[in-house]
Motif scaffolding. Structure first.
Motif, short mmCIF file in Angstrom:
data_model
loop_
_atom_site.label_atom_id
_atom_site.label_comp_id
_atom_site.label_asym_id
_atom_site.label_seq_id
_atom_site.Cartn_x
_atom_site.Cartn_y
_atom_site.Cartn_z
N GLN A 156 -8.83 -4.88 -0.86
CA GLN A 156 -9.37 -4.69 0.49
C GLN A 156 -10.74 -4.04 0.34
OE1 GLN A 156 -7.69 -5.34 3.34
NE2 GLN A 156 -5.59 -5.57 2.64
N PRO A 157 -11.72 -4.46 1.13
CA PRO A 157 -13.01 -3.75 1.08
C PRO A 157 -12.83 -2.30 1.55
CG PRO A 157 -13.11 -5.68 2.55
CD PRO A 157 -11.71 -5.56 2.05
N PRO A 158 -13.63 -1.38 1.04
CA PRO A 158 -13.48 0.03 1.43
C PRO A 158 -13.51 0.28 2.94
CG PRO A 158 -15.02 -0.18 -0.40
CD PRO A 158 -14.68 -1.56 0.05
N GLU A 159 -14.35 -0.46 3.65
CA GLU A 159 -14.42 -0.29 5.11
C GLU A 159 -13.09 -0.66 5.76
OE1 GLU A 159 -16.60 -2.57 3.55
OE2 GLU A 159 -18.04 -0.99 3.11
N LYS A 160 -12.49 -1.73 5.29
CA LYS A 160 -11.19 -2.19 5.80
C LYS A 160 -10.10 -1.16 5.47
CE LYS A 160 -8.09 -5.49 6.95
NZ LYS A 160 -7.72 -5.74 8.30
N GLN A 161 -10.15 -0.59 4.26
CA GLN A 161 -9.18 0.43 3.87
C GLN A 161 -9.27 1.64 4.80
OE1 GLN A 161 -9.66 1.51 -0.25
NE2 GLN A 161 -9.27 -0.58 -0.97
N GLN A 162 -10.49 2.09 5.05
CA GLN A 162 -10.68 3.24 5.93
C GLN A 162 -10.19 2.94 7.34
OE1 GLN A 162 -14.84 4.13 5.52
NE2 GLN A 162 -14.55 5.16 3.55
N ASP A 163 -10.46 1.73 7.80
CA ASP A 163 -10.01 1.32 9.13
C ASP A 163 -8.48 1.29 9.19
OD1 ASP A 163 -10.70 0.53 11.77
OD2 ASP A 163 -10.16 -1.54 11.25
N SER A 217 0.83 -1.20 0.00
CA SER A 217 0.00 0.00 0.00
C SER A 217 0.87 1.25 0.00
CB SER A 217 -0.89 0.00 1.23
OG SER A 217 -1.66 1.18 1.30
N LYS A 276 -3.61 3.95 -2.00
CA LYS A 276 -3.57 2.96 -3.06
C LYS A 276 -3.19 1.63 -2.44
CE LYS A 276 -2.97 3.15 -7.77
NZ LYS A 276 -2.69 4.02 -8.86
#
Length: 165
Positions: free
Chosen positions: A23-30, A4, A18
């Motif tokens: 990764q799901p968007p929720e996981k990315q934000q987390d 990343s 990036k």
């Protein structure tokens, strides 16, 4: 392999994120939130290298550099060298500086696509492609010339009055 690349401002807002592994968007934000929490609580005189296992799983490391109001973060696995990743951050920032004449957060916000282009010339699919900011700038300038040329081409005649029915 690079997992990343992130650019996060000092308020915790991601300016670039990036992920080279889905990764799901929720996981990315987390992940962004958790990484920012750790980076913002670190003292200025500590190492720029961290273990990223709590965030990205086993065999991952994180290197970051803090410039003005932005954190530049690279997450990678053991196949990459930590000092090389720190140097790659430097190449990325130098290229942004050349492109925007002393890059600031607003340049990144308003020129998001150009920043992605620069990053894609340096890292693509998690693999390092180029380590010279001069070579990256040559490609970015060529892309800008092509965009300018394509914008000047009009597919619709300037004057509709020349059309006859």
């Amino acid at each position: 392999m690079i997992r990343s690349v992130m650019v996060i401002n000092t308020q915790g807002k991601p300016r670039l994120a990036k992920f080279y592994h889905p990764q799901p968007p929720e996981k990315q934000q987390d992940l962004i939130r958790n990484i920012y929490a750790v980076l913002s609580s670190r003292a200025e005189n500590v190492s720029n290298f961290m273990d990223a296992e709590p965030f990205f799983g086993p065999d991952t490391r994180l290197v970051y550099k803090h410039f003005a109001t932005l954190y530049f973060v690279f997450v990678f696995d053991s196949s990459e060298n930590e000092l090389a990743m720190l140097d790659l951050i430097q190449v990325f920032v130098e290229t942004l500086d050349k492109c925007f004449r002393d890059v600031c957060e607003l340049d990144i916000v308003f020129n998001h696509s150009k920043m992605h282009t620069i990053l894609d010339e340096i890292v693509f699919g998690g693999l390092v492609l180029e380590t010279s900011s001069t070579e990256v700038m040559k490609v970015v300038e060529e892309i800008s010339k092509l965009e300018t040329a394509s914008n000047s081409i009009s597919l619709v005649p300037k004057s509709v009055s020349s059309w006859r029915s």
